[in-house]
Design an enzyme around this catalytic site. Structure first.
Site, PDB file in Angstrom:
ATOM      1  N   ASN A 130     -12.509  14.120  -2.496  1.00 51.12           N
ATOM      2  CA  ASN A 130     -11.350  13.312  -2.877  1.00 51.12           C
ATOM      3  C   ASN A 130     -11.573  12.855  -4.320  1.00 51.12           C
ATOM      4  O   ASN A 130     -12.361  11.955  -4.583  1.00 51.12           O
ATOM      5  CB  ASN A 130     -11.272  12.120  -1.911  1.00 51.12           C
ATOM      6  CG  ASN A 130     -10.086  11.214  -2.187  1.00 51.12           C
ATOM      7  OD1 ASN A 130      -9.402  11.357  -3.199  1.00 51.12           O
ATOM      8  ND2 ASN A 130      -9.864  10.266  -1.292  1.00 51.12           N
TER       9      ASN A 130
ATOM     10  N   LYS B 177     -15.000  10.850  -4.227  1.00 51.46           N
ATOM     11  CA  LYS B 177     -15.563  10.511  -2.922  1.00 51.46           C
ATOM     12  C   LYS B 177     -15.781  11.811  -2.158  1.00 51.46           C
ATOM     13  O   LYS B 177     -14.975  12.743  -2.283  1.00 51.46           O
ATOM     14  CB  LYS B 177     -14.589   9.624  -2.137  1.00 51.46           C
ATOM     15  CG  LYS B 177     -14.379   8.268  -2.757  1.00 51.46           C
ATOM     16  CD  LYS B 177     -13.436   7.428  -1.913  1.00 51.46           C
ATOM     17  CE  LYS B 177     -13.089   6.142  -2.632  1.00 51.46           C
ATOM     18  NZ  LYS B 177     -11.891   5.493  -2.145  1.00 51.46           N
TER      19      LYS B 177
ATOM     20  N   HIS C 227       0.389   0.679   3.228  1.00 50.93           N
ATOM     21  CA  HIS C 227      -0.909   1.104   2.687  1.00 50.93           C
ATOM     22  C   HIS C 227      -1.120   0.303   1.414  1.00 50.93           C
ATOM     23  O   HIS C 227      -0.453   0.542   0.398  1.00 50.93           O
ATOM     24  CB  HIS C 227      -0.887   2.619   2.408  1.00 50.93           C
ATOM     25  CG  HIS C 227      -2.121   3.109   1.720  1.00 50.93           C
ATOM     26  ND1 HIS C 227      -3.091   3.864   2.342  1.00 50.93           N
ATOM     27  CD2 HIS C 227      -2.558   2.935   0.450  1.00 50.93           C
ATOM     28  CE1 HIS C 227      -4.068   4.121   1.505  1.00 50.93           C
ATOM     29  NE2 HIS C 227      -3.764   3.575   0.335  1.00 50.93           N
ATOM     30  N   LEU C 228      -2.021  -0.681   1.464  1.00 47.24           N
ATOM     31  CA  LEU C 228      -2.198  -1.594   0.331  1.00 47.24           C
ATOM     32  C   LEU C 228      -3.625  -1.503  -0.200  1.00 47.24           C
ATOM     33  O   LEU C 228      -4.529  -2.188   0.280  1.00 47.24           O
ATOM     34  CB  LEU C 228      -1.886  -3.035   0.775  1.00 47.24           C
ATOM     35  CG  LEU C 228      -0.543  -3.232   1.500  1.00 47.24           C
ATOM     36  CD1 LEU C 228      -0.408  -4.657   2.026  1.00 47.24           C
ATOM     37  CD2 LEU C 228       0.624  -2.893   0.582  1.00 47.24           C
TER      38      LEU C 228
ATOM     39  N   ASN D 110      -5.659  -0.023  -4.149  1.00 49.01           N
ATOM     40  CA  ASN D 110      -5.365  -0.178  -5.573  1.00 49.01           C
ATOM     41  C   ASN D 110      -3.943   0.296  -5.841  1.00 49.01           C
ATOM     42  O   ASN D 110      -3.197  -0.324  -6.567  1.00 49.01           O
ATOM     43  CB  ASN D 110      -6.375   0.607  -6.412  1.00 49.01           C
ATOM     44  CG  ASN D 110      -7.691  -0.142  -6.499  1.00 49.01           C
ATOM     45  OD1 ASN D 110      -7.721  -1.345  -6.764  1.00 49.01           O
ATOM     46  ND2 ASN D 110      -8.787   0.551  -6.256  1.00 49.01           N
ATOM     47  N   GLY D 111      -3.598   1.436  -5.218  1.00 46.55           N
ATOM     48  CA  GLY D 111      -2.205   1.871  -5.182  1.00 46.55           C
ATOM     49  C   GLY D 111      -1.610   1.363  -3.874  1.00 46.55           C
ATOM     50  O   GLY D 111      -2.333   1.225  -2.888  1.00 46.55           O
TER      51      GLY D 111
ATOM     52  N   GLU E 133      -8.582   8.750   5.308  1.00 47.50           N
ATOM     53  CA  GLU E 133      -7.964   9.911   4.660  1.00 47.50           C
ATOM     54  C   GLU E 133      -8.881  11.130   4.730  1.00 47.50           C
ATOM     55  O   GLU E 133      -8.418  12.251   4.951  1.00 47.50           O
ATOM     56  CB  GLU E 133      -7.627   9.567   3.202  1.00 47.50           C
ATOM     57  CG  GLU E 133      -6.463   8.588   3.105  1.00 47.50           C
ATOM     58  CD  GLU E 133      -6.369   7.880   1.770  1.00 47.50           C
ATOM     59  OE1 GLU E 133      -7.362   7.230   1.365  1.00 47.50           O
ATOM     60  OE2 GLU E 133      -5.316   7.950   1.131  1.00 47.50           O
TER      61      GLU E 133
HETATM   62  P1  ADP Z   1      -8.208   2.692  -3.352  1.00 47.11           P
HETATM   63  O1  ADP Z   1      -6.715   2.643  -3.418  1.00 47.11           O
HETATM   64  O2  ADP Z   1      -8.842   2.877  -4.682  1.00 47.11           O
HETATM   65  O3  ADP Z   1      -8.770   3.569  -2.253  1.00 47.11           O
HETATM   66  P2  ADP Z   1      -9.002   0.452  -1.646  1.00 47.11           P
HETATM   67  O4  ADP Z   1      -8.201   0.913  -0.478  1.00 47.11           O
HETATM   68  O5  ADP Z   1     -10.467   0.430  -1.527  1.00 47.11           O
HETATM   69  O6  ADP Z   1      -8.618   1.196  -2.989  1.00 47.11           O
HETATM   70  O7  ADP Z   1      -8.490  -1.027  -2.000  1.00 47.11           O
HETATM   71  C1  ADP Z   1      -8.985  -1.734  -3.067  1.00 47.11           C
HETATM   72  C2  ADP Z   1      -8.366  -3.117  -3.040  1.00 47.11           C
HETATM   73  O8  ADP Z   1      -8.748  -3.759  -1.796  1.00 47.11           O
HETATM   74  C3  ADP Z   1      -8.875  -4.036  -4.160  1.00 47.11           C
HETATM   75  O9  ADP Z   1      -7.786  -4.731  -4.725  1.00 47.11           O
HETATM   76  C4  ADP Z   1      -9.785  -4.999  -3.425  1.00 47.11           C
HETATM   77  O10 ADP Z   1      -9.832  -6.271  -4.031  1.00 47.11           O
HETATM   78  C5  ADP Z   1      -9.113  -5.089  -2.072  1.00 47.11           C
HETATM   79  N1  ADP Z   1     -10.030  -5.631  -1.068  1.00 47.11           N
HETATM   80  C6  ADP Z   1     -11.162  -5.076  -0.601  1.00 47.11           C
HETATM   81  N2  ADP Z   1     -11.787  -5.940   0.262  1.00 47.11           N
HETATM   82  C7  ADP Z   1     -11.012  -7.050   0.327  1.00 47.11           C
HETATM   83  C8  ADP Z   1     -11.096  -8.300   1.011  1.00 47.11           C
HETATM   84  N3  ADP Z   1     -12.110  -8.579   1.809  1.00 47.11           N
HETATM   85  N4  ADP Z   1     -10.095  -9.198   0.828  1.00 47.11           N
HETATM   86  C9  ADP Z   1      -9.073  -8.934   0.006  1.00 47.11           C
HETATM   87  N5  ADP Z   1      -8.934  -7.780  -0.666  1.00 47.11           N
HETATM   88  C10 ADP Z   1      -9.877  -6.856  -0.517  1.00 47.11           C
END
Ligand code: ADP
Length: 396
Positions: A7, A14, A205-206, A208-209, A381
């Protein structure tokens, strides 16, 4: 015999090694090359062993692939080897509607799609070429983030712009994060013990994106992301939906160039733009907790936009059986889940604060009376990609 999933992002790669049935993880890891001049870091997690971190000189997706393949191969017992490789590809355009075996013709066509996904597809293409160099005789498969949305109804896919834009320039809603939305659809059906084709789901789906999708009877019928992954919800550094008139105003009246606007909306907006602190949800939460007013506002806008997307998508579905939160913020932030569902009681959404705060994983956080279930799902994923690879190889 095993399946390696790769990925590739713009500054990290990853990887995850599965058994040939794609049912168990043997190892997973990532290579991060944060910035120029800094050593990259390799993280490896082998099932049942402590995580290992080392620095490496891999500086781009091609050298990271070589390292990932070496690391994965070294972890396999003597006599075993990687049997197939699956690659996540963000944009399949209208050409690739489902997962596809990679061959030279595929690569040429993917190259053409670069124009549609300049940030995302080129590192994936580089990674595919590097993996072919390392493992020339091994089947490779591309799995697309857009496939899950390939059959959006026309009313969701077509923008109300001049028809020639649609016809001549291919302007339409594609939708992204489809691998995650597809995984969550299947997992929600398992958790609810109901067939996916009997469910109306809104999936948030929350990470970075961020994107939300409406899924009816197992099929995506709408999503917040559009022609590009810039549309829809507020994200870490991306604005999400804004009035297109703002862009025209900035270009015509303030002299901003297309490149300046592109950079601002993709890299300096969202949580980072509003808070001025960070694109990372946790850091913005800490700043808000310490009394920073802009950080607080950033969290308010973020939650408001998720809430409004849920309402809009539920209306498109004609009702809601389950609401799903997934990815970094969706899975981990109880405060976001609580804020984003405030006021959604009219949709039958009622969260149980105890369940919400109890670090749920693949579990319901709604009250027993809640008409719509609310689930937190740990999205996978890589697993979804491995399953696609296993399916395609078995078919071949
Ligand atoms: P990506 O889209 O790069 O795969 P992720 O799904 O890992 O990203 O999400 C990253 C986001 O999740 C960052 O904004 C991070 O701050 C947030 N995040 C991770 N752990 C927590 C937590 N315990 N509480 C709040 N937000 C979190």
């Amino acid at each position: 015999m095993s399946i390696l999933v790769i990925n590739t992002g713009s500054s990290s790669l990853k990887f995850c090694l599965f058994n040939d049935q794609a049912s168990a993880v043997i190892l997973d890891g990532e290579i991060d090359w944060h910035g120029r001049g800094q050593p990259a870091e390799l993280t490896v997690r082998i099932t049942g062993q402590p995580e290992r971190k080392t620095t490496t000189d891999a500086s781009d997706s091609a050298s990271a692939v070589t390292l990932a393949i070496q690391t994965a191969s070294d972890s396999l017992p003597e006599g075993q080897s990687i049997q197939a490789v699956g690659h996540r590809v963000v944009h399949g355009g209208t050409r690739f509607l489902e997962s596809t075996r990679i061959d030279p013709a595929f690569e040429a066509e993917l190259d053409h799609l670069t124009e549609l996904a300049p940030l995302h597809n080129p590192p994936a293409l580089k990674a595919i070429k590097a993996a072919e160099n390392e493992l020339p005789k091994i089947p490779q498969v591309a799995v697309f983030d857009t496939s899950f949305f390939a059959n959006l109804p026309r009313s969701a896919a077509v923008y109300p712009v001049p028809w020639v834009w649609h016809e001549n320039y291919g302007i339409r809603r594609f939708g992204f994060h489809g691998i995650s939305h597809s995984y969550c659809t299947g997992r929600a059906a398992e958790i609810l013990e109901r067939p996916a084709d009997s469910l109306r789901l809104v999936i948030c789906h929350l990470g970075n994106g961020c994107s939300a999708a409406a899924v009816k009877n197992g099929v995506a019928i709408d999503t917040t992301m559009g022609f590009t992954p810039l549309d829809g919800l507020m994200m870490g550094t991306r604005s999400g939906e804004v009035d297109p008139g703002i862009l025209l105003y900035l270009m015509k009246e303030k002299g901003l160039s297309a490149d300046q606007i592109d950079e601002a909306l993709n890299h300096r907006s969202g949580l980072l733009g509003i808070s001025g602190t960070s694109s990372d949800y946790r850091r913005v939460e800490s700043a808000a907790g310490a009394g920073d007013d802009r950080a607080r506002l950033a969290l308010e806008i973020y939650a408001a936009r998720v809430r409004s997307a849920i309402g809009s998508l539920a209306a498109t579905l004609g009702g809601l059986d389950a609401l799903i939160f997934a990815a970094g913020v969706g899975e981990n932030s109880a405060t976001l889940r609580s804020a984003a569902t405030k006021g959604l009681e009219f949709l039958g959404v009622q969260i149980d604060p105890l369940k919400n705060n109890n670090h749920p994983v693949d579990a319901a956080i709604s009250t027993a009376e809640s008409r719509s279930k609310v689930l937190v799902i740990h999205t996978r994923e890589e697993l979804m990609i491995a399953r696609e690879v296993a399916k395609l190889i078995a078919r071949a």
